[in-house]
Design an enzyme around this catalytic site. Structure first.
Site, PDB file in Angstrom:
ATOM      1  N   HIS A   1     -17.557  -2.272 -30.390  1.00  0.00           N
ATOM      2  CA  HIS A   1     -18.564  -1.307 -29.937  1.00  0.00           C
ATOM      3  C   HIS A   1     -19.926  -1.652 -30.526  1.00  0.00           C
ATOM      4  O   HIS A   1     -20.042  -2.157 -31.635  1.00  0.00           O
ATOM      5  CB  HIS A   1     -18.160   0.148 -30.205  1.00  0.00           C
ATOM      6  CG  HIS A   1     -17.968   0.537 -31.638  1.00  0.00           C
ATOM      7  ND1 HIS A   1     -19.001   0.753 -32.501  1.00  0.00           N
ATOM      8  CD2 HIS A   1     -16.836   0.781 -32.352  1.00  0.00           C
ATOM      9  CE1 HIS A   1     -18.539   1.117 -33.680  1.00  0.00           C
ATOM     10  NE2 HIS A   1     -17.225   1.128 -33.620  1.00  0.00           N
TER      11      HIS A   1
ATOM     12  N   ASP B   1     -21.700  -2.843 -35.152  1.00  0.00           N
ATOM     13  CA  ASP B   1     -22.984  -2.246 -35.537  1.00  0.00           C
ATOM     14  C   ASP B   1     -23.973  -2.294 -34.365  1.00  0.00           C
ATOM     15  O   ASP B   1     -23.642  -1.920 -33.251  1.00  0.00           O
ATOM     16  CB  ASP B   1     -23.542  -2.937 -36.777  1.00  0.00           C
ATOM     17  CG  ASP B   1     -22.771  -2.552 -38.040  1.00  0.00           C
ATOM     18  OD1 ASP B   1     -22.040  -1.548 -38.008  1.00  0.00           O
ATOM     19  OD2 ASP B   1     -22.893  -3.261 -39.052  1.00  0.00           O
TER      20      ASP B   1
ATOM     21  N   GLU C   1     -23.834  -0.055 -31.074  1.00  0.00           N
ATOM     22  CA  GLU C   1     -24.473   1.260 -31.200  1.00  0.00           C
ATOM     23  C   GLU C   1     -25.971   1.197 -30.926  1.00  0.00           C
ATOM     24  O   GLU C   1     -26.558   0.117 -30.818  1.00  0.00           O
ATOM     25  CB  GLU C   1     -24.218   1.843 -32.586  1.00  0.00           C
ATOM     26  CG  GLU C   1     -24.858   1.066 -33.713  1.00  0.00           C
ATOM     27  CD  GLU C   1     -24.331   1.501 -35.067  1.00  0.00           C
ATOM     28  OE1 GLU C   1     -25.152   1.927 -35.895  1.00  0.00           O
ATOM     29  OE2 GLU C   1     -23.115   1.398 -35.308  1.00  0.00           O
TER      30      GLU C   1
ATOM     31  N   ASN D   1     -14.110   9.899 -33.472  1.00  0.00           N
ATOM     32  CA  ASN D   1     -14.135   9.350 -34.825  1.00  0.00           C
ATOM     33  C   ASN D   1     -13.721  10.444 -35.805  1.00  0.00           C
ATOM     34  O   ASN D   1     -14.487  11.350 -36.101  1.00  0.00           O
ATOM     35  CB  ASN D   1     -15.542   8.853 -35.150  1.00  0.00           C
ATOM     36  CG  ASN D   1     -15.652   8.292 -36.552  1.00  0.00           C
ATOM     37  OD1 ASN D   1     -14.655   8.116 -37.248  1.00  0.00           O
ATOM     38  ND2 ASN D   1     -16.878   8.011 -36.976  1.00  0.00           N
TER      39      ASN D   1
ATOM     40  N   ARG E   1     -21.601   2.890 -28.352  1.00  0.00           N
ATOM     41  CA  ARG E   1     -21.682   4.066 -29.231  1.00  0.00           C
ATOM     42  C   ARG E   1     -23.098   4.608 -29.195  1.00  0.00           C
ATOM     43  O   ARG E   1     -24.070   3.848 -29.244  1.00  0.00           O
ATOM     44  CB  ARG E   1     -21.311   3.676 -30.663  1.00  0.00           C
ATOM     45  CG  ARG E   1     -21.679   4.738 -31.693  1.00  0.00           C
ATOM     46  CD  ARG E   1     -21.258   4.347 -33.089  1.00  0.00           C
ATOM     47  NE  ARG E   1     -22.144   4.914 -34.081  1.00  0.00           N
ATOM     48  CZ  ARG E   1     -21.981   4.806 -35.396  1.00  0.00           C
ATOM     49  NH1 ARG E   1     -20.937   4.124 -35.869  1.00  0.00           N
ATOM     50  NH2 ARG E   1     -22.840   5.340 -36.242  1.00  0.00           N
TER      51      ARG E   1
ATOM     52  N   ASP F   1     -16.078  -2.702 -35.143  1.00  0.00           N
ATOM     53  CA  ASP F   1     -17.419  -2.134 -35.155  1.00  0.00           C
ATOM     54  C   ASP F   1     -18.418  -3.282 -35.287  1.00  0.00           C
ATOM     55  O   ASP F   1     -18.450  -3.973 -36.305  1.00  0.00           O
ATOM     56  CB  ASP F   1     -17.508  -1.178 -36.351  1.00  0.00           C
ATOM     57  CG  ASP F   1     -18.884  -0.563 -36.544  1.00  0.00           C
ATOM     58  OD1 ASP F   1     -19.802  -0.878 -35.770  1.00  0.00           O
ATOM     59  OD2 ASP F   1     -19.032   0.234 -37.491  1.00  0.00           O
TER      60      ASP F   1
ATOM     61  N   ASP G   1     -23.356   1.260 -46.023  1.00  0.00           N
ATOM     62  CA  ASP G   1     -23.287   1.007 -44.579  1.00  0.00           C
ATOM     63  C   ASP G   1     -24.676   1.122 -43.967  1.00  0.00           C
ATOM     64  O   ASP G   1     -24.999   2.074 -43.267  1.00  0.00           O
ATOM     65  CB  ASP G   1     -22.322   2.011 -43.938  1.00  0.00           C
ATOM     66  CG  ASP G   1     -22.154   1.790 -42.437  1.00  0.00           C
ATOM     67  OD1 ASP G   1     -22.396   0.658 -41.978  1.00  0.00           O
ATOM     68  OD2 ASP G   1     -21.779   2.752 -41.742  1.00  0.00           O
TER      69      ASP G   1
ATOM     70  N   GLU H   1     -20.766   9.575 -31.126  1.00  0.00           N
ATOM     71  CA  GLU H   1     -20.657   9.767 -32.565  1.00  0.00           C
ATOM     72  C   GLU H   1     -21.084  11.166 -32.991  1.00  0.00           C
ATOM     73  O   GLU H   1     -22.019  11.756 -32.441  1.00  0.00           O
ATOM     74  CB  GLU H   1     -21.507   8.719 -33.291  1.00  0.00           C
ATOM     75  CG  GLU H   1     -21.490   8.816 -34.810  1.00  0.00           C
ATOM     76  CD  GLU H   1     -20.114   8.599 -35.428  1.00  0.00           C
ATOM     77  OE1 GLU H   1     -19.183   9.362 -35.113  1.00  0.00           O
ATOM     78  OE2 GLU H   1     -19.981   7.661 -36.241  1.00  0.00           O
TER      79      GLU H   1
ATOM     80  N   TYR I   1      -8.237  -0.482 -35.921  1.00  0.00           N
ATOM     81  CA  TYR I   1      -9.700  -0.394 -35.895  1.00  0.00           C
ATOM     82  C   TYR I   1     -10.251  -1.082 -37.139  1.00  0.00           C
ATOM     83  O   TYR I   1      -9.699  -0.946 -38.233  1.00  0.00           O
ATOM     84  CB  TYR I   1     -10.146   1.069 -35.859  1.00  0.00           C
ATOM     85  CG  TYR I   1     -11.646   1.239 -35.854  1.00  0.00           C
ATOM     86  CD1 TYR I   1     -12.389   0.868 -34.738  1.00  0.00           C
ATOM     87  CD2 TYR I   1     -12.305   1.771 -36.949  1.00  0.00           C
ATOM     88  CE1 TYR I   1     -13.771   1.014 -34.736  1.00  0.00           C
ATOM     89  CE2 TYR I   1     -13.677   1.939 -36.949  1.00  0.00           C
ATOM     90  CZ  TYR I   1     -14.410   1.550 -35.841  1.00  0.00           C
ATOM     91  OH  TYR I   1     -15.780   1.690 -35.831  1.00  0.00           O
TER      92      TYR I   1
ATOM     93  N   CYS J   1     -24.342   5.533 -41.781  1.00  0.00           N
ATOM     94  CA  CYS J   1     -23.139   6.184 -41.273  1.00  0.00           C
ATOM     95  C   CYS J   1     -23.517   7.230 -40.243  1.00  0.00           C
ATOM     96  O   CYS J   1     -24.470   7.992 -40.425  1.00  0.00           O
ATOM     97  CB  CYS J   1     -22.372   6.820 -42.433  1.00  0.00           C
ATOM     98  SG  CYS J   1     -21.024   7.907 -41.916  1.00  0.00           S
TER      99      CYS J   1
END
Length: 303
Positions: free
Chosen positions: A116, A91, A118, A213, A161, A89, A62, A191, A48, A126
């Site tokens: 993924h 984002d 989101e 996660n 996500r 990821d 982040d 999440e 990952y 985060c």
């Protein structure tokens, strides 16, 4: 030697097959190319690549500061070092739906097995922090549709996500997950689930693979692989674990040097020179060119 034997297409097929077998598969987070090789050697199922880790490595929080170019380049460097499928990821997709489409094609070209997307609003944060903001369902659906339509390889995994659990609760989050699956998501990343019952509820509501996660210092306890498998989770990530471990070790060594004037007390906890050379396949390069590896590996006090 230079690259693994497995092609990106084979890795994507492998990811699809493993997520269809009903078992739980573990994907530690790699933050360097060499750490991906270590993950493979230790017998894990995949790699990952965390957006938070890529941002932190650049010295950013982040909050969506990284660019598509930075993420695609680093994720591609990591993916090329392993036969395992690597999932990154992405984002919020780095922009509007057309940008999301380009994101998927760039990540696919970089050799990733999946990504993924989101549903947070930029600046994002985060998923285990408070006061997150999410986009409306129509916007989230557009992102996923754009991602699914943009891929050239049908095996490239599009995971959606949602952070809605921490904003509007579990029922609203599950409704959104269903909409994202209808929009073309191959898998779902719910999440910040708070307990195993919430994962179980997601599993009962959806027919696609789901991800857990297991980030440290987050909203939930660090469930074991056995516990997650028991509620039907298909994939578990440990996104920041290796980075936190490495930085913790670095801090301790720096403190030792400052305190003692030498790193001597910490050497036994370090990766040896021989082990490092093994990981970077010094011998393999030596077989290709006999002038590369034509020496005895020095031991500790011969460095």
């Amino acid at each position: 030697m230079l690259y693994p034997d497995t092609t990106p297409e084979q890795k994507r097929r492998r990811l699809r097959d493993m997520l269809a077998d009903g078992a739980l598969h573990r994907f530690p987070g790699a933050y360097t190319p060499l750490s991906a090789r270590l993950i493979q050697e230790k017998g894990f199922d995949g790699v990952y690549v965390s957006g938070a880790v890529l941002a932190n490595e650049l010295g950013f929080p982040d909050i969506g500061m990284t660019t598509l170019t930075e993420v695609a380049q680093r994720a591609g460097q990591i993916a090329r070092m392993t036969d395992l499928p690597a999932v990154v990821d992405a984002d919020t997709g780095f922009g509007e739906p057309m940008n999301v489409a380009r994101t998927v094609q760039e990540l696919e070209a970089a050799g990733l097995a999946g990504c993924h997307i989101e549903d947070q609003v930029n600046p994002k944060r985060c998923g285990h922090l408070e006061n997150k903001s999410v986009v409306d369902e129509a916007t989230a659906v557009k992102r996923v549709k754009a991602a699914a339509e943009a891929r050239r390889d049908p095996d490239f995994l599009i995971m959606a996500r949602t952070d809605l659990r921490g904003v509007e609760g579990l029922d609203a989050a599950i409704d959104r997950m269903r909409a994202l699956v209808d929009a073309g998501a191959d898998a779902i990343f719910p999440e910040a689930m708070r307990d195993l019952d919430e994962f179980r509820a997601v599993r009962e509501a959806l027919d696609v693979p789901i991800l857990a996660n297991m980030t440290e210092f987050g909203k939930s306890r660090l469930f074991t692989a056995e516990e997650l498998a028991g509620v039907g989770v298909n994939m578990v990530i440990y996104p920041v674990t290796l980075l936190r471990s490495a930085l913790g070790a670095m801090e301790r060594v720096l403190e030792a040097i400052e305190r003692d004037g030498t790193q001597e007390r910490e050497v036994d906890a370090m990766l040896t020179r021989a082990r490092l050379y093994e990981l970077v396949d010094y011998e393999g390069y030596g077989r290709f060119d006999e002038g590369v590896f034509d020496f005895e590996v020095p031991q500790r006090h011969a460095d």
